[in-house]
Design an enzyme around this catalytic site. Structure first.
Site, mmCIF file in Angstrom:
data_model
loop_
_atom_site.group_PDB
_atom_site.id
_atom_site.type_symbol
_atom_site.label_atom_id
_atom_site.label_comp_id
_atom_site.label_asym_id
_atom_site.label_seq_id
_atom_site.Cartn_x
_atom_site.Cartn_y
_atom_site.Cartn_z
ATOM 1 N N HIS A 34 0.836 -1.197 0.000
ATOM 2 C CA HIS A 34 0.000 0.000 0.000
ATOM 3 C C HIS A 34 0.867 1.242 0.000
ATOM 4 O O HIS A 34 2.042 1.205 0.371
ATOM 5 C CB HIS A 34 -0.921 0.023 1.225
ATOM 6 C CG HIS A 34 -0.190 -0.028 2.533
ATOM 7 N ND1 HIS A 34 0.193 -1.222 3.115
ATOM 8 C CD2 HIS A 34 0.255 0.946 3.362
ATOM 9 C CE1 HIS A 34 0.820 -0.972 4.248
ATOM 10 N NE2 HIS A 34 0.874 0.337 4.423
ATOM 11 N N CYS A 78 0.985 -0.388 16.614
ATOM 12 C CA CYS A 78 2.119 -0.984 15.905
ATOM 13 C C CYS A 78 2.918 0.144 15.261
ATOM 14 O O CYS A 78 2.466 1.287 15.236
ATOM 15 C CB CYS A 78 1.648 -1.992 14.855
ATOM 16 S SG CYS A 78 0.655 -1.280 13.521
#
Length: 709
Positions: free
Chosen positions: A65, A216
């Site tokens: 992405h 994260c």
């Protein structure tokens, strides 16, 4: 995601065998639909994102992405590979590949697609349906959430498929996990969902309440996958309520304080520091990496329940916690943690070095021919003449010296902060101040910070009676840890460290000739190896440590000059290469080259990262060669610099500025020539052979114009 994916963006028989080829195949579908305007430019942006961190996820999933100026609207393409494609996931190749494209600057759309998809991927029925569906339209409908997994799996035209399609979409269809019985962030416990099955609603039978935080490094996929996994595990348990706060890249919605106050336990599943962690103080806490939240949520719930039953609420668990100690997976080695602790201190120290160094250098510059006398002038509180430039030089110098006085305490304090959060600040600063008092300098600050952090962590492990917990962080921990650190620094290790500091200073002062040039070569190679990464930071920290005193030695200032000069070479060389041989680079790289001029001149080595990510085997060796030449020449010319940052904009404040610029120019020319030659060799490959296997996705497969591999 109703308009983000259609049947034309689905390839159920993806034949690519590399991640680059897979991205190209899916991106070509976006080009056909007019969603992407420049295929190679977009693929270069995908490659740059992939170089930052692999996008493979456990369970056979790849999610390449990026945000790109070549994307017209948020788009998602899906491919299914029978053989599997390596996207860097620990458990092996991916057979489900999702290519996500968002327009440049469209953060909300980009993150919405990713977070929604990440939650869907935690639904086993969803991924199973994607692996079995035979129709592209059905696959697109499933991903959009227009049909349920059962309907997609049965999309063969049977009556069962029709009936299933009429059913509402499952939890996989929504980023918010529609239909979830878990309370939503911001809702109070009283307004939350009904008690779990088996609960009567009375206080004695109320469910066990858990609040969790997931995060994260990128704040996207794993953050939401862990949240979905924990919420699913909470729903599966008979008497558990769990509310998850996702701290993603676009910020986070804080849990309602009432929800936190009513919680019986806390789960942190994170790979980056939990923000505002003190909100959860005083609760039984399980603290793990984000992947543990994805892979074993039920175990974490059992673990926090066990801690609550045993009353395990230690000072360490109740404190805000360390912003660095638990970063990363639970199995992370001590060496990695140590590096993070040290870099925490260095990152806070460097602004003091920069401000102090610039002010001191400015003071010397304002002093003109008598600049060296500025350091010997009396305090400006005793004598300051508004009309004398020397007085202004003395003022600048003395402010800079005051800033330098904080260097070692800040270093020690924030090393301890990295280990033990705010409780480590007091003993860390005290130890750093003592280091200055006993002339232990930079090395003493390192030791004091580590000792302070370790002492606080040891105190926090002691089981403290509940009545004492309120005064622990503000009275007991600062008092005891300061006594321990002060005793060790004054009585035990201070003198040996001071001797080592003096020995290192004498060694640097004695460097000359071939020894100095050799050191310049090594530092130049390190600065250009990973372009702002750990190796680059080690060289930079070594240099700043030498000048982080009010009166640095000549050798220390020469080392700082060599490090800064070498760090400027890679982006400047890439900028020059895109100018003199633009056909060797993609259009995107040529645009990056324009920005690299400014970044390189400002001593921002990261300006070369897009080029290194697209073509590491050519760009990095060329950059290292130029950096080594510049480092060696800078040392040989005797260029000196007491300012740790600023690039060419602080050249007037340094020693031997003309030869310093010559050293930089020589290294830039060497790197430029090498990268042009290496890329030109590929251009002239006999027979017009295709790019070698494994060439990055920015290469133009069918173009006569060579581009970065």
């Amino acid at each position: 995601m109703s308009e983000m994916i259609t049947a034309d963006l689905v390839d159920l028989d993806l034949s690519a065998d590399t991640k680059e080829a897979a991205a190209r195949a899916l991106a070509e579908r976006m080009v056909t639909l007019g969603r992407v305007t420049d295929l190679d430019g977009f693929l270069a942006d995908v490659a740059a994102r992939e170089a930052q961190m692999p996008t493979g996820l456990d369970g056979g999933i790849g999610i390449p992405h990026c945000r790109s100026a070549h994307v017209t609207e948020p788009t998602l393409a899906f491919g299914r590979s029978a053989a599997g494609i390596d996207f860097g996931a620990p458990d092996g190749p991916a057979d489900l590949i999702f290519l996500i494209a968002a327009p440049a600057g469209a953060d909300d759309a980009h993150l919405t697609i990713l977070s929604s998809l990440a939650r869907q991927l935690m639904n086993a029925e969803f991924t199973s349906a994607l692996r079995s569906v035979d129709d592209a339209g059905a696959a697109a409908a499933l991903i959009r959430g227009d049909s349920s997994p059962a309907a997609a799996a049965a999309s063969d035209g049977t009556q069962e498929a029709t009936d299933s399609a009429a059913a509402p979409a499952g939890t996989a269809s929504s980023d918010a996990a529609a239909g979830s019985t878990a309370p939503v962030p911001g809702a109070t416990v009283e307004d939350g969902p009904a008690p779990a099955p088996g609960a009567t609603g009375g206080e004695d039978a109320r469910p066990f309440r858990i609040v969790a935080v997931t995060s994260c490094p990128t704040g996207i996929a794993h953050t939401y996958m862990a949240a979905e996994s924990l919420e699913n595990a909470g729903r599966d348990a008979a008497d558990v309520e769990i509310v998850v706060e996702t701290q993603g890249s676009a910020g986070f919605a804080r849990l309602d304080p009432a929800v936190i106050a009513a919680a019986d336990g806390v789960i942190f599943a994170h790979d980056v520091p939990v923000r505002e962690k003190d909100r959860f103080a005083g609760k039984p806490t399980v603290d793990v990496g984000v992947k543990a939240g994805i892979n074993r949520p039920a175990e974490l719930i059992s673990e926090v329940r066990g801690k609550a039953e045993r009353g395990e609420v230690t000072a360490g668990a109740a404190s805000p916690g360390s912003p660095v100690e638990r970063v990363g997976d639970s199995g992370e080695g001590y060496g990695t943690k140590l590096r993070k602790w040290l870099m925490s201190g260095v990152s806070y120290m460097v602004p003091f070095v920069a401000a102090g160094g610039l002010l001191i250098a400015l003071g010397f510059a304002l002093g003109g021919d008598n600049g060296y006398l500025v350091a010997k002038m009396p305090s400006v509180t005793q004598h300051f003449d508004w009309g004398q430039i020397d007085s202004w030089g003395a003022l600048s110098f003395q402010i800079g010296v005051a800033a330098f006085g904080f260097l070692v305490p800040v270093l020690a304090g924030y090393i301890a902060y990295g280990m033990a959060d705010r409780p480590g600040l007091v003993p860390g600063f005290v130890g750093g101040a003592i280091s200055l008092t006993i002339n232990a300098g930079f090395l003493g600050g390192l030791a004091a910070g580590l000792i302070a952090g370790a002492t606080v962590l040891a105190i926090q492990k002691i089981d403290i009676p509940p009545v004492m917990r309120g005064i622990m962080p503000v009275v007991v921990i600062p008092l005891i840890s300061s006594i321990v650190v002060g005793f060790l620094m004054f009585v035990v290790i201070g003198k040996p460290i001071a001797s080592a500091q003096k020995g290192m200073t004498d060694w640097l002062n004695g460097l000359s000739g071939a020894n100095a040039i050799g050191l310049g070569v090594i530092l130049g190679l390190m600065m250009c190896f990973d372009l702002g990464g750990p190796v680059n930071k080690v060289a930079y920290t070594f240099a700043t440590a030498g000048i982080a005193v009010a009166s640095p030695s000549d050798s220390a200032m020469k080392i700082m000059a060599a490090v800064m000069a070498a760090g400027m070479v890679p982006p400047l060389a890439m900028a020059l290469a895109t100018t003199v041989r633009g056909k060797l680079f993609t259009e995107t790289e040529r645009e990056n080259g324009k920005a690299a001029w400014v970044l390189g001149a400002s001593f921002i080595s990261e300006g070369a990262i897009p080029f290194a990510a697209a073509d590491p085997l050519r760009v990095i060796p060329a950059s290292m060669a130029g950096g080594a030449v510049t480092g060696a020449l800078s040392m040989a010319f005797g260029a000196s610099q007491r300012v740790p940052h600023g690039g060419v904009f602080v050249v007037p404040l340094m020693g031997n500025p003309f030869l310093y610029l010559v050293a930089i120019a020589a290294g830039v020319c060497v790197s430029t020539a090498l990268v042009v030659v290496l890329k030109g060799m590929r251009k002239q490959a006999p027979g017009g052979a295709a790019e070698p296997a494994g060439a990055p996705i920015s290469a133009k497969a069918d173009s006569k114009e060579p581009v970065a591999a």
